[in-house]
Design a protein around this motif. Sequence first.
Motif, PDB file in Angstrom:
ATOM      1  N   ASN A   1      -5.957   8.910   1.257  1.00  0.00           N
ATOM      2  CA  ASN A   1      -6.613   9.630   2.503  1.00  0.00           C
ATOM      3  C   ASN A   1      -7.339  10.618   2.262  1.00  0.00           C
ATOM      4  O   ASN A   1      -7.488  11.738   2.798  1.00  0.00           O
ATOM      5  CB  ASN A   1      -5.492  10.171   3.581  1.00  0.00           C
ATOM      6  CG  ASN A   1      -4.687   8.835   4.311  1.00  0.00           C
ATOM      7  OD1 ASN A   1      -3.614   8.661   3.687  1.00  0.00           O
ATOM      8  ND2 ASN A   1      -5.349   8.137   5.054  1.00  0.00           N
TER       9      ASN A   1
ATOM     10  N   LYS B   1       1.137   5.224   0.099  1.00  0.00           N
ATOM     11  CA  LYS B   1       0.609   6.454   0.696  1.00  0.00           C
ATOM     12  C   LYS B   1       0.725   7.597  -0.284  1.00  0.00           C
ATOM     13  O   LYS B   1       1.889   7.702  -1.118  1.00  0.00           O
ATOM     14  CB  LYS B   1       1.085   7.041   2.022  1.00  0.00           C
ATOM     15  CG  LYS B   1       0.529   6.220   2.907  1.00  0.00           C
ATOM     16  CD  LYS B   1      -0.663   6.421   3.486  1.00  0.00           C
ATOM     17  CE  LYS B   1      -1.371   5.699   4.712  1.00  0.00           C
ATOM     18  NZ  LYS B   1      -2.465   6.093   4.946  1.00  0.00           N
TER      19      LYS B   1
ATOM     20  N   LYS C   1       0.871  -1.164  -0.106  1.00  0.00           N
ATOM     21  CA  LYS C   1       0.051   0.041  -0.047  1.00  0.00           C
ATOM     22  C   LYS C   1       1.084   1.120   0.015  1.00  0.00           C
ATOM     23  O   LYS C   1       1.689   1.496   0.984  1.00  0.00           O
ATOM     24  CB  LYS C   1      -0.950   0.097   1.271  1.00  0.00           C
ATOM     25  CG  LYS C   1      -1.641   1.365   1.435  1.00  0.00           C
ATOM     26  CD  LYS C   1      -2.722   1.006   2.350  1.00  0.00           C
ATOM     27  CE  LYS C   1      -2.505   1.838   3.737  1.00  0.00           C
ATOM     28  NZ  LYS C   1      -3.755   2.067   4.387  1.00  0.00           N
TER      29      LYS C   1
ATOM     30  N   ASP D   1      -3.174   4.808  -1.258  1.00  0.00           N
ATOM     31  CA  ASP D   1      -4.047   5.460  -0.129  1.00  0.00           C
ATOM     32  C   ASP D   1      -3.830   6.798  -0.186  1.00  0.00           C
ATOM     33  O   ASP D   1      -2.935   7.332  -0.044  1.00  0.00           O
ATOM     34  CB  ASP D   1      -3.905   4.768   0.998  1.00  0.00           C
ATOM     35  CG  ASP D   1      -4.851   5.383   2.053  1.00  0.00           C
ATOM     36  OD1 ASP D   1      -5.764   5.975   1.875  1.00  0.00           O
ATOM     37  OD2 ASP D   1      -4.328   4.979   3.536  1.00  0.00           O
TER      38      ASP D   1
ATOM     39  N   GLU E   1      -7.425   3.210  -2.459  1.00  0.00           N
ATOM     40  CA  GLU E   1      -8.263   3.674  -1.176  1.00  0.00           C
ATOM     41  C   GLU E   1      -8.372   4.898  -1.008  1.00  0.00           C
ATOM     42  O   GLU E   1      -7.612   5.923  -0.962  1.00  0.00           O
ATOM     43  CB  GLU E   1      -7.157   3.098  -0.122  1.00  0.00           C
ATOM     44  CG  GLU E   1      -7.866   3.127   1.263  1.00  0.00           C
ATOM     45  CD  GLU E   1      -6.715   2.381   2.297  1.00  0.00           C
ATOM     46  OE1 GLU E   1      -6.493   1.464   1.977  1.00  0.00           O
ATOM     47  OE2 GLU E   1      -6.873   2.839   3.206  1.00  0.00           O
TER      48      GLU E   1
ATOM     49  N   ASP F   1     -12.374   4.087   3.181  1.00  0.00           N
ATOM     50  CA  ASP F   1     -11.774   4.105   4.376  1.00  0.00           C
ATOM     51  C   ASP F   1     -12.225   5.091   5.325  1.00  0.00           C
ATOM     52  O   ASP F   1     -13.188   4.845   6.121  1.00  0.00           O
ATOM     53  CB  ASP F   1     -10.201   4.204   4.470  1.00  0.00           C
ATOM     54  CG  ASP F   1      -9.481   3.979   5.780  1.00  0.00           C
ATOM     55  OD1 ASP F   1     -10.084   3.751   6.754  1.00  0.00           O
ATOM     56  OD2 ASP F   1      -8.359   4.171   5.885  1.00  0.00           O
ATOM     57  N   GLU F   2     -11.866   6.271   5.307  1.00  0.00           N
ATOM     58  CA  GLU F   2     -12.369   7.322   6.047  1.00  0.00           C
ATOM     59  C   GLU F   2     -13.795   7.547   5.797  1.00  0.00           C
ATOM     60  O   GLU F   2     -14.576   7.945   6.802  1.00  0.00           O
ATOM     61  CB  GLU F   2     -11.578   8.577   5.810  1.00  0.00           C
ATOM     62  CG  GLU F   2     -10.245   8.794   6.203  1.00  0.00           C
ATOM     63  CD  GLU F   2      -9.276   8.445   5.222  1.00  0.00           C
ATOM     64  OE1 GLU F   2      -9.595   7.348   4.556  1.00  0.00           O
ATOM     65  OE2 GLU F   2      -8.042   8.712   5.563  1.00  0.00           O
TER      66      GLU F   2
HETATM   67 MG   LIG Z   1      -6.578   4.558   4.468  1.00  0.00          MG
END
Ligand SMILES: [Mg+2]
Length: 276
Positions: free
Chosen positions: A119, A87, A85, A117, A141, A166-167
């Motif tokens: 975020n 970021k 994964k 990801d 993600e 996710d969030e």
């Molecule tokens: Mg996440």
Amino acid sequence: MRTKFRGLMHREALLFEGENGWAEWSPFLEYEDDEARIWLQAAIDQGFGPKREVGEVKLNATLPAVNGEQIAQVLAMFPGMDTIKIKVAEKGQTIEQDLDRITTVRILKPEAKLRLDANGGYSVEQALRVAEEVGELDYFEQPCATIGELAELRARLHGATRIAADESVRKVEDPMAVVYAGAADVLVLKAQPLGGVTRALEIARECGLPVTVSSALETPIGIHAGLTFASALGGTTAHGLGTLFFFERADIFNNEVLASEERREWWLERLKRCFI
Ligand SMILES: [Mg+2]
């Protein structure tokens, strides 16, 4: 922590012994009591709820938004993991830096399955551009912040890239909202913010989507709860529970990591307020 993660350089947790063994309560320090109370339900579920076994669980590697030589250094902390994964969309960085990081990982680990990801850090247009340029992904993600944006992106991708929420699952009252909106193909679930493994398993079954279990940067005690969750789900997907690699010290029963008297008092006060 070895490197800054979620803006943190150290992690605090309250650990207690329940009927099932040790349990962890570790809401982040800035959380209000209302939120911390949900995490406390999780800790109580771990300590006193249904007793659960841990089977074999596959983990993914996590690469923070580092660049250059640091990429190989971080990946070396996760030997044998074939799902990575990465970021992206870190504040202060550009999409070009994200694309460079992804390219470097592809060169270093050509066989690995990749997840990104963000975020919630990209706009729909930015996420589309990244999805188109990086080629095949296991999933992307939380590319954008809102459920509406995720649904729009997912429609415009026409199934070319799976979207994971996710969030959007954690921060809404109804974890199913993202499913009803058609905003995700995969859910990333963390046991603590959902009130514990028992509740998280109910949500996983209700949603009907593949689930990746992820940590809330817990100590080995909280990670154990995550492992029982992932084990109960079954399947062969890699879960995001390999976060102990980010701790310089995770040997929690060593006195050297005990909190100061002052921090201990702070946590006990918080516990009194939240335990109602
Ligand atoms: Mg996440």
